[in-house]
Design a protein around this motif. Structure first.
Motif, mmCIF file in Angstrom:
data_model
loop_
_atom_site.group_PDB
_atom_site.id
_atom_site.type_symbol
_atom_site.label_atom_id
_atom_site.label_comp_id
_atom_site.label_asym_id
_atom_site.label_seq_id
_atom_site.Cartn_x
_atom_site.Cartn_y
_atom_site.Cartn_z
ATOM 1 N N LYS A 95 53.627 61.383 47.330
ATOM 2 C CA LYS A 95 54.676 61.927 48.207
ATOM 3 C C LYS A 95 54.884 63.402 48.081
ATOM 4 N N ARG A 96 54.830 64.103 46.883
ATOM 5 C CA ARG A 96 55.286 65.502 46.735
ATOM 6 C C ARG A 96 53.978 66.305 47.153
ATOM 7 N N ILE A 97 54.572 67.617 48.044
ATOM 8 C CA ILE A 97 53.507 68.425 48.604
ATOM 9 C C ILE A 97 52.827 69.068 47.326
ATOM 10 N N GLY A 98 53.376 69.512 46.007
ATOM 11 C CA GLY A 98 52.732 70.027 45.040
ATOM 12 C C GLY A 98 51.898 69.424 44.205
ATOM 13 N N GLU A 99 50.855 69.965 43.456
ATOM 14 C CA GLU A 99 50.011 69.362 42.179
ATOM 15 C C GLU A 99 50.843 69.160 41.279
ATOM 16 N N GLY A 100 50.509 67.950 40.685
ATOM 17 C CA GLY A 100 51.206 67.395 39.549
ATOM 18 C C GLY A 100 52.534 66.749 40.056
ATOM 19 N N ASP A 101 52.644 66.378 41.137
ATOM 20 C CA ASP A 101 53.866 65.843 41.795
ATOM 21 C C ASP A 101 54.878 66.631 41.494
ATOM 22 N N THR A 102 54.819 67.974 42.206
ATOM 23 C CA THR A 102 55.975 68.891 42.227
ATOM 24 C C THR A 102 56.339 69.178 43.391
ATOM 25 N N GLY A 103 57.419 70.000 43.812
ATOM 26 C CA GLY A 103 57.661 70.404 44.915
ATOM 27 C C GLY A 103 58.144 69.428 45.894
ATOM 28 N N LEU A 104 58.268 69.717 47.230
ATOM 29 C CA LEU A 104 59.371 68.995 47.888
ATOM 30 C C LEU A 104 58.515 67.826 48.380
ATOM 31 N N ASN A 105 59.448 66.450 48.728
ATOM 32 C CA ASN A 105 58.968 65.148 49.279
ATOM 33 C C ASN A 105 58.229 65.440 50.678
ATOM 34 N N THR A 106 57.079 64.937 50.822
ATOM 35 C CA THR A 106 56.529 64.917 52.136
ATOM 36 C C THR A 106 56.317 63.368 52.682
ATOM 37 N N GLY A 107 55.826 63.266 53.603
ATOM 38 C CA GLY A 107 55.490 61.542 54.354
ATOM 39 C C GLY A 107 54.389 61.012 53.396
ATOM 40 N N GLY A 108 53.618 61.765 52.805
ATOM 41 C CA GLY A 108 52.500 61.372 51.798
ATOM 42 C C GLY A 108 51.473 62.229 51.958
ATOM 43 N N MET A 109 50.862 62.454 50.807
ATOM 44 C CA MET A 109 49.598 63.613 50.854
ATOM 45 C C MET A 109 48.534 62.696 50.493
ATOM 46 N N GLY A 110 48.402 61.611 50.356
ATOM 47 C CA GLY A 110 47.041 60.824 50.139
ATOM 48 C C GLY A 110 47.518 59.435 49.469
ATOM 49 N N ALA A 111 46.491 58.669 49.395
ATOM 50 C CA ALA A 111 46.861 57.505 48.934
ATOM 51 C C ALA A 111 45.550 56.675 48.329
ATOM 52 N N ILE A 112 45.823 55.877 47.413
ATOM 53 C CA ILE A 112 44.795 55.005 46.566
ATOM 54 C C ILE A 112 45.040 53.740 46.483
ATOM 55 N N SER A 113 43.964 52.887 46.751
ATOM 56 C CA SER A 113 44.191 51.436 46.651
ATOM 57 C C SER A 113 42.674 50.736 46.035
ATOM 58 N N PRO A 114 42.826 49.840 45.150
ATOM 59 C CA PRO A 114 43.915 48.961 44.636
ATOM 60 C C PRO A 114 44.417 50.201 43.611
ATOM 61 N N VAL A 115 45.760 49.923 43.157
ATOM 62 C CA VAL A 115 46.319 50.506 42.220
ATOM 63 C C VAL A 115 45.982 49.958 40.573
ATOM 64 N N PRO A 116 45.198 50.770 39.886
ATOM 65 C CA PRO A 116 44.574 50.321 38.740
ATOM 66 C C PRO A 116 45.455 49.491 37.616
#
Ligand code: AMP
Ligand code: GLY
Length: 423
Positions: free
Chosen positions: A220-241
């Motif tokens: 959800k976060r804009i920045g690498e390492g989950d930093t910065g503002l929340n976004t609608g979503g910057m990417g996703a992975i499935s399944p969740v290991p």
């Protein structure tokens, strides 16, 4: 059969893409859609909350089924609108009626639902301007960080997580007395902070039977390492290991089953998608929130993994026959990486020409914020294009998504290069 999808994002493009592959589809419409959906369906310039416009479209084009993408029209009662109209009432709508859409429309409603049905979630209390002082006192009993949630829909911005007690009190006051999030923050839910790793679980319900789709994790976060503002979503992975079989059984027995049964007990008919935002605390799943729609960008990895005919599944949902469906899932991992406009999630410019789409290979291109202008594809939103790839594991899939996204170009384009860093 003729199907109408309401919405205009990557989620709707992914659903349209899957539906368009079905031999059962006749005419497929998306309202309002984007440049991507226009290649596989007919876009119609009707807004998702323009119920009269939707009515005309459904009747003119002999639509047989409507799939609602975003939460807004559901919370505004689009399904009820169909049921109350003599000419529309037999057209099935995939998406809950207004009363059940409150699971997303009101955090307080969702918390009360979870309490009533013993569904694990963070401890909480809710407050209005009438008991602000009690809200301060409740904050004093908690340990930081403090979690403050505007009760109503606030475009994904209504949750504040604060380290400092005085700051939390100030924000509570701003939400309740100064309408920081408008009417959405007339009631505020304050809850216990849950420390763990998040995942998204998707349940498709026909009101009695349900199917659990593959899990996904979004960034959800804009920045690498989950930093910065929340976004609608910057990417996703499935399944969740980390969502192994034992954990999934806990999710099903402690959360999914009581949710579907609870809706039934509470007399809240629910034909549609339930998106359960979860957090793994130790080894236990807890609910962070319900959404009454699919996630975006999670849909861009979950739906491509579905091997079954989506039209068959949607029809079974609308007829209360989901128990007769066997969902076939692609075993491979899927990942999606979102290219966004420079400046997003704050102010950004639109109308930038997008090039390189045609050179993308061995990946799916889902348009999120795009439109056609003078025959060219241009940016039309913060989140612009998602590139979905498959692999034997998420690392292999991500490599392909990244190789392909490098071929895309528009002024100011940005994407996160570290997806999966936490897994
Ligand atoms: P929501 O809009 O409810 O999904 O909240 C937005 C984000 O805030 C979630 O995705 C979590 O990252 C975070 N969050 C919400 N509630 C909690 C909580 N009780 N404890 C920790 N983090 C939370
Ligand atoms: N990706 C999170 C959401 O759709 O709300």
């Amino acid at each position: 059969m003729n199907i109408l999808i309401l919405g205009s994002g990557g989620r709707e493009h992914a659903i349209a893409h899957k539906i368009s592959q079905s031999p059962k589809i006749g005419n497929l419409f998306v309202a309002p859609g984007n440049a991507g959906t226009s290649q596989i369906a007919t876009n119609v310039e009707v807004g998702v909350n323009d119920f009269d416009g939707i009515r005309t479209l459904v009747l003119d084009e002999n639509i047989n089924l409507v799939v609602v993408g975003p939460e807004d029209p559901l919370v505004n009662g689009v399904h009820d609108f169909f049921l109350n109209d003599s000419e529309l009432k037999n057209v099935p709508v995939i998406g809950p009626q207004k009363a059940a859409a409150e699971l997303e429309g009101s955090k307080e409603f969702a918390k009360e639902f979870m309490m009533r049905h013993n569904i694990p979630t963070a401890a909480y209390q809710s407050f209005t301007s009438n008991n602000l002082e009690e809200g301060y006192a409740f904050l004093e009993t908690l340990r930081p960080p403090y979690v403050l949630k505007a009760d109503g829909l606030a475009a994904g911005k209504g949750v504040l997580i604060l380290q400092d007690l005085n700051k939390a009190k100030q924000e509570l006051k701003a939400m309740l007395l100064d309408s920081k999030f408008g009417d959405a923050s007339a009631t505020v839910v304050i809850e216990e902070f849950l420390d763990g790793i998040e995942l998204s679980c998707f349940v498709w319900s026909d009101g009695s039977n349900y199917k659990i789709l593959p899990t996904a994790k979004d960034y959800k976060r804009i920045g690498e390492g989950d930093t910065g503002l929340n976004t609608g979503g910057m990417g996703a992975i499935s399944p969740v290991p980390f969502a192994d079989e034992i954990f999934m059984q806990k999710i099903e027995h402690q959360i999914v089953k009581p949710t579907v049964e609870g809706l039934k007990k509470d007399n809240l008919p629910y034909v549609g998608f339930i998106f359960i935002g979860l957090i793994k605390v130790g080894d236990e799943p807890k609910v962070i929130e319900y959404n009454v729609r699919m996630g975006d960008p999670e849909t861009e990895v979950v739906v491509p993994r579905l091997k079954s005919d989506l039209v068959d599944v949607l029809v079974a949902m609308s007829e209360g026959k989901l128990d007769q469906i066997n969902l076939e899932i692609d075993e491979r991992a899927a990942t999606t990486v979102m290219a966004v406009s420079g400046g997003y999630p704050e102010a950004y410019e639109k109308g930038k020409e997008i090039t390189g789409i045609e050179s993308i290979q061995d990946a799916l291109v889902f348009h999120a914020g795009t439109k056609l202008k003078d025959g060219k594809v241009v940016t039309n939103g913060g989140r612009v294009i998602a590139i979905t790839s498959f692999g034997n594991d998420f690392k292999e899939a991500l490599e392909k998504s990244y190789q392909n996204i490098e071929k895309l170009h528009f002024d100011g384009m940005y994407y996160r290069k570290d997806l999966g860093f936490d897994l």
